[in-house]
Write a protein that holds these residues in place. Structure first.
Motif, PDB file in Angstrom:
ATOM      1  N   SER A   1       0.776  -1.231   0.032  1.00  0.00           N
ATOM      2  CA  SER A   1      -0.206  -0.043  -0.161  1.00  0.00           C
ATOM      3  C   SER A   1       1.041   1.091   0.144  1.00  0.00           C
ATOM      4  CB  SER A   1      -0.908   0.119   1.266  1.00  0.00           C
ATOM      5  OG  SER A   1      -1.662   1.269   1.134  1.00  0.00           O
ATOM      6  N   TYR A   2       0.663   2.115  -0.974  1.00  0.00           N
ATOM      7  CA  TYR A   2       1.279   3.321  -1.232  1.00  0.00           C
ATOM      8  C   TYR A   2       0.637   4.268  -0.443  1.00  0.00           C
ATOM      9  CZ  TYR A   2       4.095   1.079  -4.800  1.00  0.00           C
ATOM     10  OH  TYR A   2       5.019  -0.077  -5.332  1.00  0.00           O
TER      11      TYR A   2
ATOM     12  N   ASP B   1      -3.691   3.260  -5.271  1.00  0.00           N
ATOM     13  CA  ASP B   1      -2.449   2.444  -5.024  1.00  0.00           C
ATOM     14  C   ASP B   1      -2.196   1.784  -6.547  1.00  0.00           C
ATOM     15  OD1 ASP B   1      -1.763   2.745  -2.485  1.00  0.00           O
ATOM     16  OD2 ASP B   1      -2.975   1.111  -1.631  1.00  0.00           O
TER      17      ASP B   1
END
Length: 286
Positions: free
Chosen positions: A2-3, A70
């Motif tokens: 997860s960015y 994401d």
């Protein structure tokens, strides 16, 4: 991975703002139930770009939205990496590869964010210099693109002008041919008219000469007094009639003059003068 959870609010908003509007609308349209939860009563394709960016940002913590954000970040990083590796394989160093790739990526306005997501350690000074270079190259590219578009537009306009000139030339040639044909027809018409006039003149001249040859002896005998084969005078009345062209006003005018002259010669008073004399005598008697 997860960015989105690694990013600040400003960074998330930047990501939401650069995701293409059509990609967002397509995603909402394919997931109508989830979309209805975040924007009930609205159709996905009716939302403006500004509203859709705010919609993403405000619902960034929903799984439906965070997965979408994401996914875009992951795809962008992968595409940039592939492009940089291709330039390096062609002989560029890493800095050259960055400069050839980042100006055309979704991170051209935020190079610092790209390196944050890349998780590679670069100095702040390096990132700042690279950011300035990327911005300059992007601006130059845009100007070149505008210049190319202007050149294309000018070329299109030039082709239109050429087509207009050819069309005008065709019309001019057509008008010139029509004018030439009209002039020729006009000249031919005038020549025909002149020929008719010449024929009439020739015919009238002959008829006039013939008529004069016929009536001249008659006129001569009626005007001239001939005694012993010699002209001794003229018949005044016949001469007046001939000169007057048989005009009754002229003839009667001359005759009235002769009558007046005769009256005066024998002292015959005028009718009008008599009336005047009688009036005078009547006044004397009164």
């Amino acid at each position: 991975m997860s960015y989105i959870h690694q990013l600040t609010e400003d960074e998330v908003y930047y990501i939401c703002s650069v995701i293409p509007h059509k990609d967002i609308i397509r995603y909402f349209t394919k997931n109508p139930k989830e979309f209805a939860k975040i924007r009930p009563g609205f159709r996905a394709n009716a939302i403006s770009k500004h509203d859709v960016v705010n919609l993403l940002f405000n619902n960034r913590n929903r799984r439906f939205i965070s997965l979408f954000i994401d996914k875009h970040i992951k795809n962008w990083l992968s595409q940039i990496k592939d492009q940089i590796n291709r330039y390096i394989s062609e002989g560029d160093n890493k800095e050259e590869a960055f400069l050839r790739t980042l100006p055309y990526s979704f991170f051209f306005k935020n190079v610092k964010l790209y390196f944050k997501l890349l998780e590679e350690k670069y100095s702040e000074e390096y990132i700042s210099l690279l950011s300035v270079a990327v911005t300059s190259l992007r601006d130059m590219s845009k100007k070149q693109e505008l210049s190319d578009n202007n050149i294309k537009e000018l070329e299109i306009e030039l082709e239109k002008l050429k087509a207009d000139i050819i069309s005008k030339d065709v019309e001019l040639i057509k008008c010139r041919d029509e004018l030439s044909s009209t002039r020729i027809a006009h000249v031919e018409s005038i020549n025909d008219q002149l020929s008719v006039i010449a024929e009439l003149q020739a015919t009238n001249s002959f008829e006039l000469r013939a008529l004069l040859a016929l009536i001249f002896p008659i006129i001569f005998l009626n005007i001239c007094k001939i005694e012993n084969e010699q002209i001794t005078g003229v018949y005044l009345v016949n001469l007046i009639i001939f000169i007057g062209g048989y005009n009754t006003e002229v003839i009667f005018g001359v005759l009235n003059k002769l009558v007046d002259m005769a009256k005066k010669a024998v002292n015959i008073p005028d009718k009008d003068a008599g009336i005047g004399l009688r009036s005078n005598e009547h006044e004397k008697n009164l």
